[in-house]
Design a protein around this motif. Structure first.
Motif, mmCIF file in Angstrom:
data_model
loop_
_atom_site.group_PDB
_atom_site.id
_atom_site.type_symbol
_atom_site.label_atom_id
_atom_site.label_comp_id
_atom_site.label_asym_id
_atom_site.label_seq_id
_atom_site.Cartn_x
_atom_site.Cartn_y
_atom_site.Cartn_z
ATOM 1 N N VAL A 114 4.391 -11.781 0.115
ATOM 2 C CA VAL A 114 3.716 -11.572 1.395
ATOM 3 C C VAL A 114 4.580 -10.706 2.315
ATOM 4 N N VAL A 115 5.880 -10.982 2.312
ATOM 5 C CA VAL A 115 6.800 -10.201 3.142
ATOM 6 C C VAL A 115 6.728 -8.716 2.763
ATOM 7 N N LEU A 116 6.728 -8.430 1.462
ATOM 8 C CA LEU A 116 6.696 -7.033 1.010
ATOM 9 C C LEU A 116 5.373 -6.353 1.351
ATOM 10 N N ALA A 158 5.232 -5.693 5.049
ATOM 11 C CA ALA A 158 6.175 -4.658 5.489
ATOM 12 C C ALA A 158 5.451 -3.340 5.743
ATOM 13 N N ALA A 159 4.334 -3.126 5.047
ATOM 14 C CA ALA A 159 3.577 -1.879 5.206
ATOM 15 C C ALA A 159 2.985 -1.761 6.607
ATOM 16 N N PHE A 160 2.864 -2.879 7.316
ATOM 17 C CA PHE A 160 2.242 -2.854 8.641
ATOM 18 C C PHE A 160 3.240 -2.572 9.762
ATOM 19 N N GLU A 161 4.499 -2.379 9.381
ATOM 20 C CA GLU A 161 5.539 -1.986 10.320
ATOM 21 C C GLU A 161 5.602 -2.866 11.568
ATOM 22 N N GLN A 162 5.676 -4.150 11.338
ATOM 23 C CA GLN A 162 5.858 -5.107 12.422
ATOM 24 C C GLN A 162 7.338 -5.510 12.480
ATOM 25 N N ASP A 163 7.684 -6.259 13.504
ATOM 26 C CA ASP A 163 9.051 -6.744 13.633
ATOM 27 C C ASP A 163 9.180 -8.028 12.808
ATOM 28 N N VAL A 164 9.779 -7.892 11.624
ATOM 29 C CA VAL A 164 9.790 -9.000 10.671
ATOM 30 C C VAL A 164 11.185 -9.621 10.568
ATOM 31 N N ALA A 201 16.260 -5.288 -2.058
ATOM 32 C CA ALA A 201 15.401 -4.147 -1.708
ATOM 33 C C ALA A 201 14.869 -4.257 -0.274
ATOM 34 N N LEU A 202 15.008 -5.419 0.346
ATOM 35 C CA LEU A 202 14.373 -5.618 1.656
ATOM 36 C C LEU A 202 14.846 -4.614 2.702
ATOM 37 N N GLY A 203 16.110 -4.221 2.622
ATOM 38 C CA GLY A 203 16.636 -3.239 3.568
ATOM 39 C C GLY A 203 15.834 -1.939 3.533
ATOM 40 N N ALA A 232 8.095 -2.749 -8.083
ATOM 41 C CA ALA A 232 7.749 -1.333 -7.984
ATOM 42 C C ALA A 232 7.797 -0.978 -6.503
ATOM 43 N N PRO A 233 8.519 0.080 -6.140
ATOM 44 C CA PRO A 233 8.679 0.375 -4.713
ATOM 45 C C PRO A 233 7.389 0.856 -4.058
ATOM 46 N N ALA A 234 7.211 0.529 -2.793
ATOM 47 C CA ALA A 234 6.115 1.094 -2.003
ATOM 48 C C ALA A 234 6.365 2.596 -1.856
#
Lengths: 134, 98, 107
Positions: A26-28, A31-37, A69-71, C58-60
């Motif tokens: 869910v976090v990943l 992340a596409a929505f560019e919120q402050d996570v 990869a979260l960074g 797989a990366p975005a």
């Protein structure tokens, strides 16, 4: 779209239930929505980011690698409960050295993990717009 | 903030973790098996203090379903589903302790 | 279930078992899409496979773009270049060729 503060609260260890990997998925996606996570780890959730998880013996995906990869996804606030670590005989040195590259500081590598007391976590939680529990 | 707790403290530490991080203005709502924490034999002093200041609620249907009504600890307020919605509206961000 | 070179693929053409991947499967997938694989394609495919090995995802697309820019330079780390190689999307089509699952969050 106005930015909101999202916190993902993780309180279970990696493999006994599906919560940990579902939270990360869910976090990943979010992340596409560019919120402050931000992510918080407390109780057995602190075991999700301990160093040295090896899953070959249980035939499950070693998603602890994915935290590195979260960074790249601009997720760089991982708060870990100091009390939860101490109760389990763990300290910050037992956790994976997760880092991000700071765009505003010549891409310098900086730590993403921050060990916080319950009182500090209390203050951080009260600033959130949305808190999702796993 | 509204903190919901849906586990008994005899089964999981959800309530304790909630109490560790709850701030001075937040309220607690017990739902599902969380209502076991509203029975007087399960009471912690911190819950009693919070309840005394009117900050502890329990979902009536869940309390009744488990036969806890006669044992409900002092000052815990019962709410129905509409009351649950009111709490969400009034207290903004909700945190579930699952 | 559909197969490519004897390996099972899902309804969108992604490998069911990532361990089945080999270069022949990759070439066949590309041929089916009318894409002729060049060294430039292989650079990205190999990068995707290394990324998956390291991070298990797989990366975005935006992450891929940024990472390629860092590794191979800005002239390659941009959407225009990556879409010129993989017209159906560097995430979706590139990951499929590389034997990875569909990127998380990619619809």
């Amino acid at each position: 779209m106005a930015t909101k503060k999202f916190m993902y609260l993780n309180r279970r260890s990696s493999f006994g239930t599906v919560y940990a990997i579902e939270s990360l998925e869910v976090v990943l996606i979010a992340a596409a929505f560019e919120q402050d996570v931000s992510l918080a780890f407390m109780d057995d959730g602190v075991y999700q980011i301990v160093e040295g998880q090896e899953t070959d013996g249980i035939g499950m995906k070693n998603f602890s690698k994915t935290f590195h990869a979260l960074g790249d996804y601009d997720i760089n606030k991982l708060y870990v409960s100091k009390e939860s670590l101490e109760e389990r005989g763990l300290s910050e040195s037992d956790l994976m050295p997760l880092v991000y590259e700071d765009e505003d500081d010549d891409w310098e590598e900086k730590p993403s993990v921050k060990v916080v007391t319950n009182d500090e976590l209390k203050a951080i939680m009260s600033e959130q717009d949305v808190c999702l529990s796993f | 903030m509204l903190h919901t707790v849906n586990k008994s403290s005899f089964e999981r530490n959800s309530l304790q973790s909630c109490l560790n991080t709850i701030d001075d203005t937040s309220v607690i709502l017990f739902i599902e098996d969380g209502v076991i924490n509203a029975a007087n034999n399960a009471n912690s002093s911190m819950i009693a203090d919070l309840a005394a200041s009117g900050r502890v609620f329990a979902l009536q249907g869940d309390v009744e379903a488990r036969g806890i009504s006669p044992k409900l600890a002092d000052n815990i307020k019962l709410v129905d589903y509409a009351g649950f919605v009111d709490l969400v509206v009034e207290h903004g961000t909700a945190v579930s302790w699952v | 279930m559909a197969q490519i070179c004897g390996a099972e693929v899902d309804e969108e053409g992604f490998l069911v078992d990532l361990k089945d991947w080999n270069e022949d499967i990759c070439k066949q997938m590309a041929a089916d899409d009318d894409v002729e694989l060049t060294d430039e394609h292989w650079d990205v495919i190999n990068f995707l496979r290394e990324y998956f090995e390291e991070y298990q995802i797989a990366p975005a697309v935006r992450v891929l773009t940024k990472a390629i820019a860092k590794r191979m330079g800005k002239d390659k780390g941009n959407s225009k270049y990556l879409y010129s190689l993989f017209p159906y999307g560097p995430g979706k089509q590139g990951c499929r060729f590389a034997g990875l699952p569909k990127p998380t969050g990619c619809i």
